[in-house]
Scaffold this motif. Structure first.
Motif, mmCIF file in Angstrom:
data_model
loop_
_atom_site.group_PDB
_atom_site.id
_atom_site.type_symbol
_atom_site.label_atom_id
_atom_site.label_comp_id
_atom_site.label_asym_id
_atom_site.label_seq_id
_atom_site.Cartn_x
_atom_site.Cartn_y
_atom_site.Cartn_z
ATOM 1 N N GLU A 17 0.834 -1.204 0.000
ATOM 2 C CA GLU A 17 0.000 0.000 0.000
ATOM 3 C C GLU A 17 0.868 1.253 0.000
ATOM 4 O O GLU A 17 0.558 2.231 -0.705
ATOM 5 N N LEU A 18 1.948 1.229 0.789
ATOM 6 C CA LEU A 18 2.836 2.389 0.858
ATOM 7 C C LEU A 18 3.468 2.670 -0.498
ATOM 8 O O LEU A 18 3.465 3.818 -0.967
ATOM 9 N N VAL A 19 4.003 1.626 -1.135
ATOM 10 C CA VAL A 19 4.661 1.824 -2.432
ATOM 11 C C VAL A 19 3.658 2.297 -3.478
ATOM 12 O O VAL A 19 3.968 3.170 -4.299
ATOM 13 N N LEU A 20 2.448 1.768 -3.448
ATOM 14 C CA LEU A 20 1.443 2.211 -4.416
ATOM 15 C C LEU A 20 1.113 3.684 -4.212
ATOM 16 O O LEU A 20 0.961 4.447 -5.179
ATOM 17 N N LEU A 21 1.006 4.117 -2.961
ATOM 18 C CA LEU A 21 0.760 5.536 -2.675
ATOM 19 C C LEU A 21 1.906 6.401 -3.187
ATOM 20 O O LEU A 21 1.681 7.490 -3.731
ATOM 21 N N LEU A 22 3.126 5.918 -3.006
ATOM 22 C CA LEU A 22 4.284 6.665 -3.502
ATOM 23 C C LEU A 22 4.276 6.731 -5.031
ATOM 24 O O LEU A 22 4.685 7.743 -5.617
ATOM 25 N N GLN A 23 3.818 5.660 -5.679
ATOM 26 C CA GLN A 23 3.714 5.674 -7.133
ATOM 27 C C GLN A 23 2.675 6.693 -7.594
ATOM 28 O O GLN A 23 2.891 7.429 -8.561
ATOM 29 N N VAL A 24 1.545 6.747 -6.890
ATOM 30 C CA VAL A 24 0.518 7.743 -7.212
ATOM 31 C C VAL A 24 1.095 9.150 -7.046
ATOM 32 O O VAL A 24 0.860 10.041 -7.875
ATOM 33 N N LEU A 25 1.872 9.357 -5.969
ATOM 34 C CA LEU A 25 2.494 10.651 -5.727
ATOM 35 C C LEU A 25 3.463 10.999 -6.860
ATOM 36 O O LEU A 25 3.488 12.139 -7.339
ATOM 37 N N HIS A 26 4.232 10.014 -7.281
ATOM 38 C CA HIS A 26 5.204 10.267 -8.344
ATOM 39 C C HIS A 26 4.516 10.597 -9.663
ATOM 40 O O HIS A 26 4.920 11.525 -10.374
ATOM 41 N N PHE A 27 3.477 9.849 -9.985
ATOM 42 C CA PHE A 27 2.720 10.154 -11.199
ATOM 43 C C PHE A 27 2.168 11.574 -11.145
ATOM 44 O O PHE A 27 2.187 12.314 -12.136
ATOM 45 N N SER A 28 1.658 11.960 -9.975
ATOM 46 C CA SER A 28 1.074 13.291 -9.812
ATOM 47 C C SER A 28 2.114 14.380 -10.032
ATOM 48 O O SER A 28 1.841 15.396 -10.681
ATOM 49 N N GLU A 29 3.319 14.174 -9.494
ATOM 50 C CA GLU A 29 4.372 15.171 -9.660
ATOM 51 C C GLU A 29 4.832 15.266 -11.110
ATOM 52 O O GLU A 29 5.382 16.293 -11.524
ATOM 53 N N LYS A 30 4.575 14.213 -11.863
ATOM 54 C CA LYS A 30 4.933 14.229 -13.284
ATOM 55 C C LYS A 30 3.765 14.691 -14.171
ATOM 56 O O LYS A 30 3.853 14.668 -15.390
ATOM 57 N N GLY A 31 2.658 15.110 -13.543
ATOM 58 C CA GLY A 31 1.550 15.667 -14.300
ATOM 59 C C GLY A 31 0.407 14.716 -14.568
ATOM 60 O O GLY A 31 -0.585 15.091 -15.186
ATOM 61 N N ASN A 32 0.507 13.473 -14.098
ATOM 62 C CA ASN A 32 -0.569 12.497 -14.277
ATOM 63 C C ASN A 32 -1.265 12.295 -12.932
ATOM 64 O O ASN A 32 -0.772 11.574 -12.074
ATOM 65 N N ASP A 33 -2.401 12.956 -12.731
ATOM 66 C CA ASP A 33 -3.091 12.918 -11.439
ATOM 67 C C ASP A 33 -4.027 11.726 -11.288
ATOM 68 O O ASP A 33 -4.612 11.540 -10.215
ATOM 69 N N PHE A 34 -4.195 10.949 -12.349
ATOM 70 C CA PHE A 34 -5.123 9.829 -12.268
ATOM 71 C C PHE A 34 -4.578 8.620 -13.051
ATOM 72 O O PHE A 34 -5.155 8.189 -14.057
ATOM 73 N N PRO A 35 -3.450 8.075 -12.579
ATOM 74 C CA PRO A 35 -2.861 6.927 -13.279
ATOM 75 C C PRO A 35 -3.783 5.715 -13.211
ATOM 76 O O PRO A 35 -4.446 5.475 -12.205
ATOM 77 N N THR A 36 -3.800 4.952 -14.258
ATOM 78 C CA THR A 36 -4.641 3.751 -14.305
ATOM 79 C C THR A 36 -3.955 2.611 -13.563
ATOM 80 O O THR A 36 -2.730 2.638 -13.363
ATOM 81 N N PRO A 37 -4.723 1.591 -13.155
ATOM 82 C CA PRO A 37 -4.107 0.425 -12.530
ATOM 83 C C PRO A 37 -3.040 -0.214 -13.402
ATOM 84 O O PRO A 37 -2.035 -0.718 -12.892
ATOM 85 N N THR A 38 -3.241 -0.166 -14.724
ATOM 86 C CA THR A 38 -2.247 -0.727 -15.643
ATOM 87 C C THR A 38 -0.955 0.069 -15.591
ATOM 88 O O THR A 38 0.151 -0.504 -15.565
#
Length: 235
Positions: A34-55
């Motif tokens: 769960e922690l790593v997935l949250l960090l991935q969401v954070l990283h996507f957001s900082e790169k301009g993707n605020d809604f990354p897909t599960p894929t």
């Protein structure tokens, strides 16, 4: 490709992670996945993707898109992440992940830790206070004396440090008893004494006043009525 290119590549991939998240995620009942997935969401957001897909998320993790979907659903249910409406452009609505709930929980955890630290420090101070009194009195305190100490702290809201200062003042004055200490605390509270520095200053002035009165008593003639000796208990 030069080594400098790799260094630049590593710098571009850096994200800012609160250290408290790494130390507290276990206490917040977050798993490593769960922690790593949250960090991935954070990283996507900082790169301009605020809604990354599960894929997209699974492409960076050692789990399937289905597992990512399940973990995202669990994180939403547990209140660590939420889906909100993003700022629309050209009239097109879109959704994005918000990590604000995670930060709110982390702040709550920080405040709980600080509160617990204060409670622990208070318990240590109180235990040390009882030890100081028993050491000065040379015996275990009676139930009534223990109750008086508790009353000073809980009812009168005297800081343990101030109570220790009053104990010290009673020792210096040669009047080691609870009634005398209680009177000192009463006088200090009445005069706005709240810190150890103020208590020490007040005590020095009091002893100077005592010394001056003793000098006056020695200088007066025998038939002259003696000047009353200032005492905490006579206030």
């Amino acid at each position: 490709m030069q080594k400098a290119d790799f260094v630049e590549w590593l710098r571009e991939g850096t994200i800012s992670i609160p250290a408290a998240l790494l130390t507290e995620y276990k206490n917040m009942h977050l798993s490593e996945q769960e922690l790593v997935l949250l960090l991935q969401v954070l990283h996507f957001s900082e790169k301009g993707n605020d809604f990354p897909t599960p894929t997209e998320l699974s492409g960076r993790m050692a789990m399937s898109a289905f597992d990512c979907t399940e973990i995202l659903r669990s994180l939403i249910q547990k209140g660590f992440i939420e889906i909100i409406d993003g700022d629309s452009t050209d009239g097109i609505r879109f959704e994005k992940y918000s990590l604000d709930p995670l930060w709110d929980k982390l702040i709550d955890r920080f405040m709980q830790n600080r509160k617990q630290e204060k409670v622990n420090a208070r318990q240590v101070e109180e235990s040390d206070l009882y030890t100081c009194f028993e050491k000065e009195f040379g015996r275990p305190l009676s139930p009534f004396e223990c109750e008086t100490l508790a009353m000073w702290m809980d009812d009168d809201h005297h800081d343990p440090i101030i109570i220790k200062a009053a104990l010290r003042e009673s020792v210096i004055s040669g009047k080691l008893n609870f009634r005398y200490i209680d009177r000192i605390l009463f006088e200090w509270k009445k005069n706005g004494i709240k810190t150890i520095e103020q208590a020490k200053s007040y005590g020095r002035k009091f002893r100077q006043h005592q010394g001056q009165q003793k000098s006056v008593q020695k200088e007066v003639k025998p038939q002259t009525r003696p000047v009353p000796f200032y005492n905490w208990l006579e206030q």
